[in-house]
Design a protein around this motif. Structure first.
Motif, PDB file in Angstrom:
ATOM      1  N   GLU A  80      38.737  40.909  36.323  1.00  0.00           N
ATOM      2  CA  GLU A  80      37.533  41.496  37.036  1.00  0.00           C
ATOM      3  C   GLU A  80      38.382  40.323  38.397  1.00  0.00           C
ATOM      4  OE1 GLU A  80      34.050  38.557  34.255  1.00  0.00           O
ATOM      5  OE2 GLU A  80      34.921  37.592  35.218  1.00  0.00           O
ATOM      6  N   VAL A  81      39.242  39.695  38.817  1.00  0.00           N
ATOM      7  CA  VAL A  81      39.706  38.927  40.015  1.00  0.00           C
ATOM      8  C   VAL A  81      40.478  40.063  40.614  1.00  0.00           C
ATOM      9  CG1 VAL A  81      41.814  37.673  40.784  1.00  0.00           C
ATOM     10  CG2 VAL A  81      40.296  36.760  38.911  1.00  0.00           C
ATOM     11  N   GLY A  82      41.114  41.082  39.275  1.00  0.00           N
ATOM     12  CA  GLY A  82      41.807  41.922  39.994  1.00  0.00           C
ATOM     13  C   GLY A  82      41.034  43.452  40.479  1.00  0.00           C
ATOM     14  N   LEU A  83      39.940  43.507  39.828  1.00  0.00           N
ATOM     15  CA  LEU A  83      38.750  44.515  40.492  1.00  0.00           C
ATOM     16  C   LEU A  83      37.978  43.795  41.965  1.00  0.00           C
ATOM     17  CD1 LEU A  83      36.780  45.472  37.172  1.00  0.00           C
ATOM     18  CD2 LEU A  83      38.853  46.562  38.715  1.00  0.00           C
ATOM     19  N   ALA A  84      38.264  42.103  42.007  1.00  0.00           N
ATOM     20  CA  ALA A  84      37.329  42.097  42.907  1.00  0.00           C
ATOM     21  C   ALA A  84      38.128  42.374  44.091  1.00  0.00           C
ATOM     22  CB  ALA A  84      36.130  40.399  42.855  1.00  0.00           C
ATOM     23  N   ASN A  85      39.410  42.422  44.342  1.00  0.00           N
ATOM     24  CA  ASN A  85      40.399  42.472  45.186  1.00  0.00           C
ATOM     25  C   ASN A  85      41.488  43.291  44.976  1.00  0.00           C
ATOM     26  OD1 ASN A  85      41.153  39.466  46.171  1.00  0.00           O
ATOM     27  ND2 ASN A  85      40.328  39.458  44.675  1.00  0.00           N
ATOM     28  N   ASP A  86      40.819  44.292  43.969  1.00  0.00           N
ATOM     29  CA  ASP A  86      41.813  46.047  44.636  1.00  0.00           C
ATOM     30  C   ASP A  86      42.801  45.416  44.344  1.00  0.00           C
ATOM     31  OD1 ASP A  86      41.590  48.208  44.320  1.00  0.00           O
ATOM     32  OD2 ASP A  86      41.862  48.280  46.850  1.00  0.00           O
ATOM     33  N   PHE A 120      41.616  47.334  28.944  1.00  0.00           N
ATOM     34  CA  PHE A 120      41.278  45.542  29.915  1.00  0.00           C
ATOM     35  C   PHE A 120      41.571  46.017  31.273  1.00  0.00           C
ATOM     36  CE2 PHE A 120      39.925  43.720  26.788  1.00  0.00           C
ATOM     37  CZ  PHE A 120      39.031  42.011  26.660  1.00  0.00           C
ATOM     38  N   GLY A 121      42.672  47.186  31.568  1.00  0.00           N
ATOM     39  CA  GLY A 121      42.907  47.501  32.598  1.00  0.00           C
ATOM     40  C   GLY A 121      44.174  47.085  33.366  1.00  0.00           C
ATOM     41  N   VAL A 122      45.412  47.000  32.371  1.00  0.00           N
ATOM     42  CA  VAL A 122      46.748  46.467  32.659  1.00  0.00           C
ATOM     43  C   VAL A 122      47.845  47.415  33.216  1.00  0.00           C
ATOM     44  CG1 VAL A 122      48.287  45.053  32.016  1.00  0.00           C
ATOM     45  CG2 VAL A 122      46.153  44.380  31.927  1.00  0.00           C
ATOM     46  N   LYS A 123      48.222  47.404  34.068  1.00  0.00           N
ATOM     47  CA  LYS A 123      48.998  48.747  34.828  1.00  0.00           C
ATOM     48  C   LYS A 123      50.413  48.229  34.964  1.00  0.00           C
ATOM     49  CE  LYS A 123      45.101  51.478  36.359  1.00  0.00           C
ATOM     50  NZ  LYS A 123      44.511  49.923  35.559  1.00  0.00           N
ATOM     51  N   LEU A 172      45.635  56.914  32.069  1.00  0.00           N
ATOM     52  CA  LEU A 172      45.399  55.103  33.463  1.00  0.00           C
ATOM     53  C   LEU A 172      44.925  54.669  34.598  1.00  0.00           C
ATOM     54  CD1 LEU A 172      45.130  53.468  29.127  1.00  0.00           C
ATOM     55  CD2 LEU A 172      43.338  54.652  30.030  1.00  0.00           C
ATOM     56  N   ILE A 173      46.461  55.103  34.689  1.00  0.00           N
ATOM     57  CA  ILE A 173      47.462  54.268  35.808  1.00  0.00           C
ATOM     58  C   ILE A 173      46.190  54.170  36.659  1.00  0.00           C
ATOM     59  CG2 ILE A 173      48.007  56.167  36.610  1.00  0.00           C
ATOM     60  CD1 ILE A 173      49.863  52.661  36.450  1.00  0.00           C
ATOM     61  N   LYS A 174      45.368  55.070  36.860  1.00  0.00           N
ATOM     62  CA  LYS A 174      44.366  55.602  38.417  1.00  0.00           C
ATOM     63  C   LYS A 174      42.890  55.042  37.776  1.00  0.00           C
ATOM     64  CE  LYS A 174      46.782  57.824  41.203  1.00  0.00           C
ATOM     65  NZ  LYS A 174      47.269  56.995  42.491  1.00  0.00           N
ATOM     66  N   CYS A 175      43.136  54.575  36.713  1.00  0.00           N
ATOM     67  CA  CYS A 175      41.966  53.764  35.847  1.00  0.00           C
ATOM     68  C   CYS A 175      41.086  52.717  36.320  1.00  0.00           C
ATOM     69  CB  CYS A 175      41.323  54.349  35.040  1.00  0.00           C
ATOM     70  SG  CYS A 175      40.734  56.444  33.858  1.00  0.00           S
ATOM     71  N   ASP A 176      40.051  52.034  36.593  1.00  0.00           N
ATOM     72  CA  ASP A 176      39.518  51.104  36.608  1.00  0.00           C
ATOM     73  C   ASP A 176      38.768  51.009  35.620  1.00  0.00           C
ATOM     74  OD1 ASP A 176      40.709  50.266  39.520  1.00  0.00           O
ATOM     75  OD2 ASP A 176      38.712  50.911  40.297  1.00  0.00           O
ATOM     76  N   SER A 177      39.194  49.674  34.917  1.00  0.00           N
ATOM     77  CA  SER A 177      38.428  48.797  33.746  1.00  0.00           C
ATOM     78  C   SER A 177      37.035  47.953  34.034  1.00  0.00           C
ATOM     79  CB  SER A 177      39.165  47.664  32.862  1.00  0.00           C
ATOM     80  OG  SER A 177      38.308  47.276  31.648  1.00  0.00           O
ATOM     81  N   ASP A 206      34.702  46.521  13.266  1.00  0.00           N
ATOM     82  CA  ASP A 206      35.101  46.125  14.670  1.00  0.00           C
ATOM     83  C   ASP A 206      36.266  46.168  15.710  1.00  0.00           C
ATOM     84  OD1 ASP A 206      34.885  43.569  15.987  1.00  0.00           O
ATOM     85  OD2 ASP A 206      36.054  42.304  14.987  1.00  0.00           O
ATOM     86  N   PHE A 207      35.815  46.605  16.621  1.00  0.00           N
ATOM     87  CA  PHE A 207      36.750  47.319  17.635  1.00  0.00           C
ATOM     88  C   PHE A 207      36.244  47.404  19.206  1.00  0.00           C
ATOM     89  CE2 PHE A 207      33.096  51.145  16.711  1.00  0.00           C
ATOM     90  CZ  PHE A 207      32.851  50.672  18.174  1.00  0.00           C
ATOM     91  N   THR A 208      36.565  47.264  19.869  1.00  0.00           N
ATOM     92  CA  THR A 208      36.379  46.578  21.230  1.00  0.00           C
ATOM     93  C   THR A 208      36.702  47.957  21.985  1.00  0.00           C
ATOM     94  OG1 THR A 208      37.583  44.210  21.460  1.00  0.00           O
ATOM     95  CG2 THR A 208      37.469  45.746  23.466  1.00  0.00           C
ATOM     96  N   VAL A 209      35.445  48.388  22.885  1.00  0.00           N
ATOM     97  CA  VAL A 209      35.351  49.542  23.757  1.00  0.00           C
ATOM     98  C   VAL A 209      35.509  48.602  25.305  1.00  0.00           C
ATOM     99  CG1 VAL A 209      32.512  49.199  23.308  1.00  0.00           C
ATOM    100  CG2 VAL A 209      34.100  51.306  24.236  1.00  0.00           C
ATOM    101  N   SER A 210      36.289  49.577  25.914  1.00  0.00           N
ATOM    102  CA  SER A 210      36.516  49.480  27.485  1.00  0.00           C
ATOM    103  C   SER A 210      35.237  50.935  28.403  1.00  0.00           C
ATOM    104  CB  SER A 210      37.325  49.267  28.562  1.00  0.00           C
ATOM    105  OG  SER A 210      38.436  50.329  28.146  1.00  0.00           O
ATOM    106  N   TYR A 211      35.134  50.789  29.608  1.00  0.00           N
ATOM    107  CA  TYR A 211      34.397  51.974  30.019  1.00  0.00           C
ATOM    108  C   TYR A 211      35.006  51.735  31.415  1.00  0.00           C
ATOM    109  CZ  TYR A 211      31.478  53.884  33.713  1.00  0.00           C
ATOM    110  OH  TYR A 211      30.861  54.368  35.088  1.00  0.00           O
ATOM    111  N   LEU A 212      35.883  53.038  31.527  1.00  0.00           N
ATOM    112  CA  LEU A 212      36.837  53.233  32.838  1.00  0.00           C
ATOM    113  C   LEU A 212      36.333  54.387  33.180  1.00  0.00           C
ATOM    114  CD1 LEU A 212      39.010  53.084  29.761  1.00  0.00           C
ATOM    115  CD2 LEU A 212      40.163  51.686  31.561  1.00  0.00           C
ATOM    116  N   ARG A 213      37.036  54.108  34.780  1.00  0.00           N
ATOM    117  CA  ARG A 213      36.646  55.184  35.934  1.00  0.00           C
ATOM    118  C   ARG A 213      37.731  56.002  36.242  1.00  0.00           C
ATOM    119  NH1 ARG A 213      31.335  54.094  39.389  1.00  0.00           N
ATOM    120  NH2 ARG A 213      30.055  55.211  37.366  1.00  0.00           N
TER     121      ARG A 213
END
Length: 244
Positions: A80-86, A120-123, A172-177, A206-213
């Motif tokens: 969340e903090v990474g997204l808020a600060n790009d 979770f978008g970790v690069k 994934l390198i160009k995707c935001d989670s 039981d699985f996790t799903v993330s929406y990436l753009r």
């Protein structure tokens, strides 16, 4: 000032502050506020951070144990903090035994930690530790490289997992989670998949799903990770009709 000087001396490297896990800050809100302030301070003084970095070692001493709640809380807060600060995010993958605190994970556990971080978008994935520390106040053993500089048996599966991460990393390198959900609320952190989400599942896995753009093309992706790192599972999902 130190960061700027180091960057000028070595432009191809990056400087970062590695944050402690959220539990060291009293609350998740305080943790996020500290990280947010740090990123803004760096940006305003001329060296925006390349990565928002932290470490948390979730696999305890007992076989099969994992601090799943803390692991997910930290991943989500940094996301969340990474997204808020790009700002891109990074983390350390557990890969060594500290005999008073945590164990060295096996292949399946390491795969799970890597794939959840990517969802979770970790690069940037670093390892704690690559070389086994010695002559330290803390007792370490079983790093990726032994005390005497030889590859441990785990070196082979680390190479395999890194190759797998690199293959999907090209996308994934160009995707935001943007959003992360789970099929159950077992771990009391992630929300269950909403009814208006583009993906549904009526299986009991039981699985996790993330929406990436994708940041440049706007194309949408999802990443699914099995939450059971001890067993392979079959996952069945259904996409909304608009997705062909």
């Amino acid at each position: 000032d130190a960061y700027k000087s180091l960057k000028e001396a070595d432009p191809n490297s990056y400087m970062h502050l590695n944050f402690l896990p959220y539990a060291s800050y009293g609350s998740v809100d305080t943790y996020k506020s500290q990280m947010n302030d740090w990123l803004k301070l760096c940006a305003n003084t001329g060296y925006p951070q390349d990565y928002l970095m932290y470490d948390l070692y979730p696999f305890g001493l007992a076989p099969g144990s994992m601090n799943r709640e803390g692991f997910l809380i930290n991943l989500n807060a940094v996301r969340e903090v990474g997204l808020a600060n790009d700002v891109k995010t990074g983390t350390y993958i557990q890969s060594v035994t500290q005999s008073v605190a945590f164990r060295s994970p096996n292949k399946a556990e390491t795969r799970y930690e890597i794939n959840m971080a990517l969802a979770f978008g970790v690069k940037q994935l670093s390892y704690f530790t690559w070389f086994t520390p010695y002559n330290r106040s803390e007792p370490f053993e079983d790093g990726i490289i032994t005390y005497d500089g030889k590859p441990n048996p785990k070196y082979e599966f680390i190479c395999e997992l890194n190759k797998n991460a690199l293959n999907i990393g090209k996308t994934l390198i160009k995707c935001d989670s943007l959003e992360v959900y789970a099929t159950t609320s077992t771990f009391r952190v992630l929300e269950k998949i909403p009814k208006d989400f583009f993906l549904a599942s009526d299986c009991h896995t039981d699985f996790t799903v993330s929406y990436l753009r994708h940041k440049e093309t706007g194309r949408n992706y999802c990443m699914i990770v099995n939450n059971d790192f001890s067993k392979d599972k079959q996952v069945k999902v259904k996409f909304i009709d608009e997705i062909k």
